[in-house]
Write an enzyme that holds these catalytic residues in place. Structure first.
Site, mmCIF file in Angstrom:
data_model
loop_
_atom_site.group_PDB
_atom_site.id
_atom_site.type_symbol
_atom_site.label_atom_id
_atom_site.label_comp_id
_atom_site.label_asym_id
_atom_site.label_seq_id
_atom_site.Cartn_x
_atom_site.Cartn_y
_atom_site.Cartn_z
ATOM 1 N N ARG A 1151 51.314 42.466 -19.179
ATOM 2 C CA ARG A 1151 50.890 43.790 -18.719
ATOM 3 C C ARG A 1151 52.107 44.552 -18.212
ATOM 4 O O ARG A 1151 52.856 44.056 -17.371
ATOM 5 C CB ARG A 1151 49.861 43.643 -17.581
ATOM 6 C CG ARG A 1151 49.404 45.000 -17.083
ATOM 7 C CD ARG A 1151 48.526 44.938 -15.850
ATOM 8 N NE ARG A 1151 48.361 46.291 -15.349
ATOM 9 C CZ ARG A 1151 48.135 46.621 -14.086
ATOM 10 N NH1 ARG A 1151 48.005 45.682 -13.181
ATOM 11 N NH2 ARG A 1151 48.016 47.881 -13.746
ATOM 12 N N ASN A 1379 42.569 44.303 -9.403
ATOM 13 C CA ASN A 1379 43.740 43.800 -8.676
ATOM 14 C C ASN A 1379 43.277 43.304 -7.319
ATOM 15 O O ASN A 1379 42.634 44.045 -6.562
ATOM 16 C CB ASN A 1379 44.775 44.906 -8.466
ATOM 17 C CG ASN A 1379 45.448 45.317 -9.748
ATOM 18 O OD1 ASN A 1379 45.181 44.768 -10.821
ATOM 19 N ND2 ASN A 1379 46.322 46.317 -9.666
#
Length: 1632
Positions: A1151, A1379
């Site tokens: 990512r 997250n």
């Protein structure tokens, strides 16, 4: 349930109409049958009329029962019976769900009729049951009270609406069922039998909307509800009440309308409700009988309420008959069908039929009829007769006319005798003799054929909510009388009563009376959010009745102790300590521990038989300073002269001298195994000598000791805890050598008097404190200030006094088997620098001066430690003295002293940091003799006492030191606790943390280090007189209100926590901490992450535009160390290096984010920077070559500065700017990127960037506007991809939302639970709710709107989405990007009128003290929260696919052996596996943050999250693997966690490519990062030029060394040739 025919009975409109006097309703307001008529007719005397009793007109049973008692005189009637109840009698207390639980809408609970009743303002003062006693969150608190009461049974009701919110099984709430599981299990664990009432008045409102109990279909609904409860709880519940007081439901709920549901219809509804409740009861009984009885073996009954009725005029047959009718209309209405013949009483039916005939125009009652089948099914459906009884009535015959209701239809009126004691309720008057008569009546009328026992399921009285709420003398009188009447019924009348239940356990919501009437044995303070429960005097009275099982004279308690110790443990001497002692190995062992190692929590348990206790001392708690012959102690004299803050003293203290039962209550509730207390010398020997023996003082301690033994609590007795008789102090106190013999005589008496029951003795408590604080500093009595001489002399006498007492005990040891020791106090002393030898010596010396002063003579060789003798002797000589100030023991004394302890008792509270210091010689002082200085351990929490920080790790080290120094003795921690300030009452979270950490350190010492820890004593049982601090601080597990003359004791949260520790015998490994072995799905994505600004650098290269972070980082004081991302990790120029380390990790995905200004320098599509685009193409090429899939984030916070200059995310035009930017990326990279993230953590962008101003662009208080545009921008990008690219590119796109997990700081507290919900909704819900549900959370919208309007603003500060926007935003996700890093503990914070996000959210965040820190102040390692958050997302957002797009941990110092990060990933990823496997979370991927150490925003490069260390002191910025990289790679290779039981798995073999090797490991474990202009050269920080010069110098030295080595080798070669010749010549000589 069919509602069609019953809508007219819905209380929705009825309740609204109740307050409107103009409305006409069916039936009419009448005088409640429960209330006496007024005026009361004059009653004829029993005695004057007993010869004229007329009984011919009443039923046989009533006449017989009444006549049996009617001839009694009042003296005969009220005579008290001093007998015991049967051995197996059940003592109970009770509660009802809607009165105590609260949590009215928690966890899916449905609305009940009492919720509606309260919300319509129909209760006293508009009160509601929304929170009530908060029992929904306080199971532990309630069971604690029950243990204190010592009941063996607890009766509670289940909330139908909590189990089935709609009333039907299809709506079952698992969380509701789990609450009752928890309660039931807690009761059973405490040895308390649960008794469950299925229905106590709180009908689900959904059922009432369909007619409630008037709708015949409710019978089936109740049957199904009962069936569920039997199946779910029946394995543990053995006694069931189907209904409690159903008469009240019919009468007040459906007749007078005074109770919920507020139906006023005594013509139809009341009788119909009864009819359906009886049938419902019968069906429930049959369900149990047919499906569950055989396997569960329980009993099902019904709890019916009834008064006793007496005729107003015994000489009038019609009054006698009226009294009989009264009982038939109340009790017989329900009891007759169930217990007699399946039908209503004949007299009852006849009376109604007669009334119907009398009133043809307005029928006063319509009684439903049971069919023959129904009668047969109803009859006999009870295994016992439950009786709720509170009061009695005098009844006379009357003409009721055509008035509906029992009095009108029944032709009677009820009254009370003015002589009966009244209560806070106008329907309860105390007439205890009525209970005995009623029990006899029931036994004859209903149980003559069906022989079942009677359970008294409710009896009690209310007091007013104002006035003295704790000293409830009237309740005690009531209980004593009523319980005794039940006893008479059993003993004198042969009635089979098996249980007595006092209503209620605690004050609660009493229906229409709200909280104005208090029935509880425990007072609940409804003004405080904690809802603290405090025992009333009635609770102590009831517990004493239970203890005695009635009222028989108490039998003496005889205790035959197990002989534990028949021989003295005085052992051979242990060698004296060296200087420093051999125990210094403890510092070598522990002082190098990292914070992670030190704080890693140890799960495990102590061995069986471990002694858990709690402590107190005489002067601190007893009071009664001059009671019953006691004379003053030195502390009485000292405090009464005003030497303590606020002139406090111990004259009354906790008044334990008069409140033993109250202390027993607390000890029972805690379930401790031992209780440490001290004897007051001046209470037993008022002038200190045997000749002044005070028998009443002896009796007090006998009662205390016997009481403890009765509850299986071991007394641990301290003979002297500082309170010397004042008479002895006048003789010189402990400075007088004669005290040795005087003390011995006191000990001898105590051993002889109490030793048959006390087997654990301590002679002195903290003799160090006596000697130093009492005779050195003069701070405590006797306040002698002589620091250089007196402390040593006093200590000398104390040691000899202890030894003599020990030897005196020898003559009792064989018969009593006791243990004896001394309680020594010790801090732990940690060297300031363990690597400096003299600092270690100083720490060892500190321990010898404190602990060794007494411990060394007693436990080693009978003499003081050499370190102490050396120091004091040398100081004395330097001071010009002829001999040392430290007295010496003779050889005989040494032999007498050594080994005079059977175990090691230590009191410990804190740790100090010490360093060597040359102290002054004058004036002479014990303190200066030590030559050291002390400081606080500044990293640890402070407490309410100055310089007494909570340093848990010191305890483990101290225990190890004792083990090493004193020959591995058995150790009892005899005091350990923490002080909190006077403002901390019951929610003492700091004390919970203290015990949580300190007890765990003791557990580590036992389990990991082999220390023989045998017991732990928490200090203290309750708040008390804390010596020089008076009542300013408290150490107690129980709060004592010293302003109240009753000195009420209220359990604190720490008491419940400590009970749990005792119950668990330590800290068993919780399920959250257990590793789950297994694999993730084969298609699981394993990734690691970075972000453009954090790693790329090249901030002005190749046409890149400026970003807001470029500007922010170049603004002074914005970023730590003035760091910036100009170079960062130089990833713009190191694609190959980045991909190389990615390959080492074995990740399947990577990512990264695109820098918006690198692609579009001004943020618009006017100009595309092809050089920037090409950089990302090259990165994608490299990833493709490595077979790593890209996960591309469009926006990771680096907004083009040009856009910020026109408002940035505050300007709505940015929505289209972002769409245009996304279009460029989709078109350029979409064929290669299949995983898109629109925005990373919009919460941070909005709140930190536009709210707090701590992140770029540094804007304040505009977060709601920015968030609004961020959400719309995301939606537009999603729609763009969905409409234009998805079909051809086939990717997925969503948003990454960050969130902590939040738990209540106090899970027992509704307001903390509410704060936790707000925290989550204002965090994750702020962005997730619009995207996954369609709009902001309702809670958030409501709070912000209400606060905005209250501040005078015209509208909410939270922008609103239009209906079109809601529709466009809702559903713009293909997955949930998450997250997550850590969890917090939430609690409410009121910021007043502050108009911002924090003021709106109204929550604070804290952390558990045991959570391990990281390199970021906000990040604590909390793996358990990860799983819970994933489960929350599943439940809250309809189980979306979840990709964890960031998760990781930081450090501040470089440590390639990053054990904490390995631990973090192992634990967090395993929690993710649990969520996926056990919770059904649709987890698709996991991303570790971050690939490498990088620019961490405002923290600069100080915080390091990387799996790879980036050496910033090397211009090439090499990426060096940390050990965590290897571990993460192995988890990826294993795709989870292979089960070790299946043997070693090849995936666990480390890949050498990923392991940090010696070639790259730093010379030290940790090293500071150097600036780019400096380099680390052989451990030295040098400039590049200096390092170059040094390198040449070293090269020169190396060349010289090589030449020298060559020369040496040449000489050795020549020497070797000569040596070879010598043996040859020798051999020749021998042969010759």
């Amino acid at each position: 349930m069919d509602c069609s025919s019953y809508q007219f009975l819905s209380d929705t409109n009825i309740l609204k109409a109740l307050g409107n006097g103009r409305q006409n309703v069916l039936g009419f307001d009448m005088v409640d049958m429960l209330r006496p008529a007024d005026p009361t007719p004059k009653r004829h005397s029993h005695q004057s009329d007993r010869s004229h009793l007329q009984t011919s007109s009443c039923s046989l049973t009533y006449c017989k029962t009444w006549s049996n008692f009617a001839t009694m005189t009042s003296t005969e009637r009220d005579a008290f019976l001093n007998e015991s109840f049967p051995v197996d009698f059940q003592w109970a207390s009770s509660s009802e769900s809607f009165k105590v639980e609260g949590g009215w809408a928690e966890d899916g609970k449905g609305e009940s009729i009492w919720d509606r009743f309260g919300h319509y303002g129909l209760a006293f003062a508009n009160q509601t049951a929304d929170l009530a006693c908060d029992s929904y969150h306080k199971v532990d608190y309630d069971v604690y009270l029950l243990r204190g009461l010592h009941v063996n049974t607890y009766q509670f009701s289940i909330s139908w609406a909590r189990i089935f919110p709609s009333g039907h099984r299809g709506s079952q709430s698992e969380k509701g069922a789990l609450y009752y599981d928890k309660l039931i299990n807690a009761l059973i664990d405490s040895g308390i039998q649960p008794v469950v009432t299925l229905y106590h008045w709180d009908l689900p409102q959904a059922l009432q909307d369909c007619g409630g109990w008037t709708n015949a279909s409710i019978v089936e609904a109740f049957k199904d509800y009962a069936d569920f409860c039997f199946s779910r709880f029946g394995d543990r519940i053995k006694t069931w009440n189907t209904f409690s007081s159903p008469w009240v439901v019919s009468h007040a709920g459906y007749g007078t309308g005074e109770h919920a549901p507020g139906v006023k219809d005594y013509v139809v509804a009341s009788y119909q409700a009864t009819h359906n409740m009886i049938k419902s009861h019968a069906e429930a009984w049959h369900v149990y009988n047919e499906k569950y009885r055989k396997t569960q073996g329980g009993r099902v009954g019904i709890a019916l309420n009834s008064d006793w009725a007496e005729p107003v005029d015994p000489s009038r047959p019609e009054d006698i008959a009226a009294a009989d009718r009264y009982l038939q209309f109340m009790l017989g209405w329900f009891a007759h069908p169930i217990f007699v013949d399946g039908d209503y009483p004949a007299a009852f039916k006849t009376q109604i039929e007669q009334k119907i005939k009398e009133c043809p125009l307005s029928e006063p009652a319509i009684l439903p009829v049971f069919t023959a089948e129904e009668r047969k099914r109803i009859h006999g459906t009870a295994d016992y007769f439950g009786l709720n009884h509170y009061t009695s009535r005098l009844v006379n015959n009357s003409v009721g006319g055509c008035t509906p209701g029992p009095q009108g239809v029944g032709n009677f009126q009820s009254h009370v005798d003015p002589s009966w004691s009244s209560t806070a309720s106008d329907w309860i008057y105390s007439a205890p003799w009525g209970l005995r008569r009623l029990l006899n009546y029931i036994s004859t009328e209903y149980l003559n054929i069906i022989k079942v026992p009677i359970h008294i399921t409710g009896n009690g009285m209310p007091t007013e909510h104002i006035g003295d709420s704790l000293n409830d003398v009237s309740r005690i009188d009531y209980m004593r009388s009523y319980i005794n009447e039940a006893l008479k019924a059993i003993h004198l009348d042969g009635v089979n009563v098996q249980r007595f239940t006092v209503q209620s356990l605690m004050d609660g919501f009493e229906g229409p009376q709200g909280y104005s009437e208090h029935f509880g044995l425990h007072h609940v303070n409804f003004d405080l959010p904690d809802r603290p429960r405090t025992p009333k005097q009635s609770a102590y009275f009831y517990s004493s009745v239970i203890k005695n099982n009635g009222f028989a004279a108490k039998k003496l308690f005889f205790y035959a102790p197990e002989l534990k110790n028949t021989e003295s443990k005085q052992n051979t001497s242990i060698l004296p300590s060296t200087v420093p002692s051999q125990a210094r190995v403890v510092w070598m062992k522990f002082s190098s521990e990292t914070n992670f190692q030190r704080k890693l929590y140890h799960y495990g348990t102590f061995p069986q038989g471990f002694s858990w206790g709690v402590s107190s001392s005489a002067y601190q708690i007893e009071g009664g300073w001059n009671a019953d012959g006691k004379r003053p102690s030195v502390w009485d004299t000292f405090t009464q002269n005003g030497n303590i803050p606020d002139n406090a003293n111990g004259d009354v203290a906790c008044d334990s001298y008069h409140r033993l039962e109250e202390d027993f209550y607390m000890l029972r509730a805690l379930k401790v195994k031992s209780y440490r207390f001290s004897l007051s010398w001046s209470r037993i020997f008022p002038d200190g000598q045997r000749t002044s023996l005070n028998q009443k003082g002896v009796d007090y301690y006998n009662r205390l000791i016997d009481g403890l033994l009765a509850y299986n609590i071991t007394p641990m007795v301290t003979l002297y805890h500082w309170d010397l008789p004042e008479a002895l102090q006048k003789l010189g106190g402990w400075d007088n050598v004669e005290m040795i013999n005087i003390f011995n005589d006191f000990c001898d008496f105590c051993f002889a008097t109490f030793g048959d029951r006390v087997t654990f003795w301590m002679t002195f408590n903290q003799p160090h404190t006596i000697a130093w604080s009492g005779y050195g500093l003069g701070q405590i009595p006797p306040n002698v200030t002589n620091p250089g001489i007196a402390p040593y002399r006093v200590a000398h006498n104390l040691i000899k006094a202890h030894a003599k007492a020990y030897h005196t005990d020898d003559k009792y040891r064989a018969s009593q088997g006791g243990l004896i020791s001394i309680a020594l106090n010790a801090d732990w002393f940690e060297p300031k620098d363990v690597n400096v030898p003299r600092e270690v010596v100083a720490a060892d010396r500190a321990l010898q001066f404190q602990l060794g002063w007494f411990g060394h003579p007693i436990f080693k060789n009978g003499d003081y430690p050499d370190a102490m003798k050396w120091q004091v002797g040398n100081k004395s000589e330097l001071q010009g003295l002829k001999e040392t100030r430290l007295p010496s023991f003779s050889e005989e004394e040494k032999m007498f002293i050594k080994g005079t302890a059977d175990m090691f008792c230590v009191n410990h509270y804190t740790t100090k940091i010490v360093s060597h210091d040359t102290a002054r010689l004058s004036p002479q002082s014990y303190l200066d003799d030590q030559d050291l200085s002390e400081a606080e351990e500044s990293d640890s929490p402070t407490t309410a006492i100055s310089k007494q920080r909570a340093v848990a790790w010191g305890l483990r080290r101290l225990l190890n030191w004792i083990k090493e120094e004193y020959g591995d003795p058995e150790i009892y921690i005899t005091e350990n606790g923490v002080a909190t300030d006077i403002m901390t009452t019951v929610d003492d979270i700091d004390r919970v943390y203290y015990y949580k950490t300190y007890v765990d350190e003791a557990l580590k010492a036992h389990n990991l280090d082999g220390v023989k820890v045998k017991g732990y004593i928490a200090t203290s049982l309750m708040d008390s007189f804390e010596w020089l601090n008076g009542y300013k601080v408290g150490f107690g597990l129980h709060h004592v209100d010293f302003t109240n003359p009753n000195k009420p004791r209220t359990p604190k949260r720490s008491a419940h926590y400590y009970y749990q520790v005792i119950k668990d015998n330590g800290f068993p490994l919780p399920d959250d901490e257990k590793i789950l072995y297994g694999e993730f799905p084969k298609t699981f994505n394993w990734s690691t992450a970075s972000a453009s600004y954090q790693i790329e650098g090249s901030w002005r290269a190749d046409g890149k535009g400026l970003s807001i972070w470029d500007e922010f980082a170049h603004t002074p004081l914005k970023v730590s160390n003035s760091d910036n991302g100009d170079i960062a990790c130089d990833s713009y120029n190191k694609i190959d290096k980045d991909v190389e380390v990615l390959k080492k990790l074995k990740v399947t995905h990577y990512r990264f984010s695109v820098s918006w200004p690198r692609v579009l320098p001004d943020g618009t599509t006017n100009h595309v920077n092809e050089a920037g685009v090409n950089y990302y193409h090259r990165l994608l090429d490299a990833l493709e070559a490595a077979n790593i899939q890209p996960q591309l984030t469009l926006y990771h916070w680096d907004l083009p500065l040009a856009l910020q200059k026109v408002g940035g995310w505050e300007n709505e035009t940015i929505v289209q700017r972002f769409r245009g930017y996304a279009d460029i990326l989709f078109s350029r990279f979409g064929q290669r990127v299949k995983f898109w993230i629109t925005l990373n953590e919009p919460y941070i962008v909005a709140n930190l960037g536009y709210g707090y101003g701590s992140f770029a662009p540094g804007i304040f208080n505009r977060q709601y506007v920015a968030a609004h545009n961020l959400i719309k921008a995301h939606a537009e990008a999603w729609h763009l991809y969905n409409d234009k690219y998805r079909a051809t590119q086939g990717g997925i796109i969503s948003i990454t939302i960050n969130s902590d997990w939040a738990e209540p700081r106090n899970p027992y507290k509704q307001e903390d639970v509410d704060a936790t919900n707000r925290y989550l909704q204002f965090f994750i819900g702020w962005f997730a709710h619009p995207i996954f549900r369609g709009d902001y959370p309702e809670l958030m919208k409501t709070i912000i709107r209400e606060r905005s309007l209250a501040a005078g603003l015209p509208e909410s500060r939270l922008p609103e989405f239009t209906p079109e926007e809601i529709k466009r935003i809702n559903g713009t996700h293909d997955y949930f990007g998450l997250n997550h890093y850590c969890s917090i503990l939430s609690y409410p914070v009121n910021l007043g009128k502050q108009q911002d996000y924090e003021g709106d959210r109204g929550t604070g965040a804290s952390h558990d003290r045991t959570w391990i820190e990281s390199g970021s102040f906000w990040l604590k390692i909390t793996p358990f929260g990860f799983r819970k958050l994933l489960k929350f997302i599943k439940d809250e957002y309809r189980n979306p696919p979840i990709y964890v797009t960031e998760n990781g941990v930081s450090e501040r110092e470089v440590n390639l052996n990053d054990v904490h990060r390995k631990y973090f990933y192992e634990q967090y990823i395993n929690q993710a596996l649990k969520a996926q496997v056990l919770d059904g979370v649709d987890l698709r991927g996991y991303t570790a943050w971050s690939l490498m150490d990088n620019f961490e925003w405002a923290a600069g490069y100080v915080e390091r999250f990387g799996l790879f260390f980036v050496n910033r002191s090397d211009p090439t910025l090499p990426r060096i693997p940390k050990n965590s990289a290897s571990r993460y790679a192995s988890i990826i290779t294993c795709n989870g966690f292979p089960d070790p039981a299946l043997g070693p798995h090849e995936c666990l073999n480390p890949d050498p490519e990923v392991t940090a090797t010696t070639a790259v490991t730093m010379p030290h474990t940790t090293a500071a990062i150097l600036p780019m202009s400096r380099v680390d050269f052989l451990g030295l920080e040098l400039s590049s030029h200096d390092a170059e010069v040094a390198l040449y110098v070293i090269f020169a030295f190396l060349l010289v060394s090589l030449l020298g080595a060559f020369f040496v080798l040449h000489r050795l070669w020549k020497t070797k040739r000569k040596l070879k010749k010598a043996p040859v010549e020798s051999l020749k000589m021998e042969r010759m």
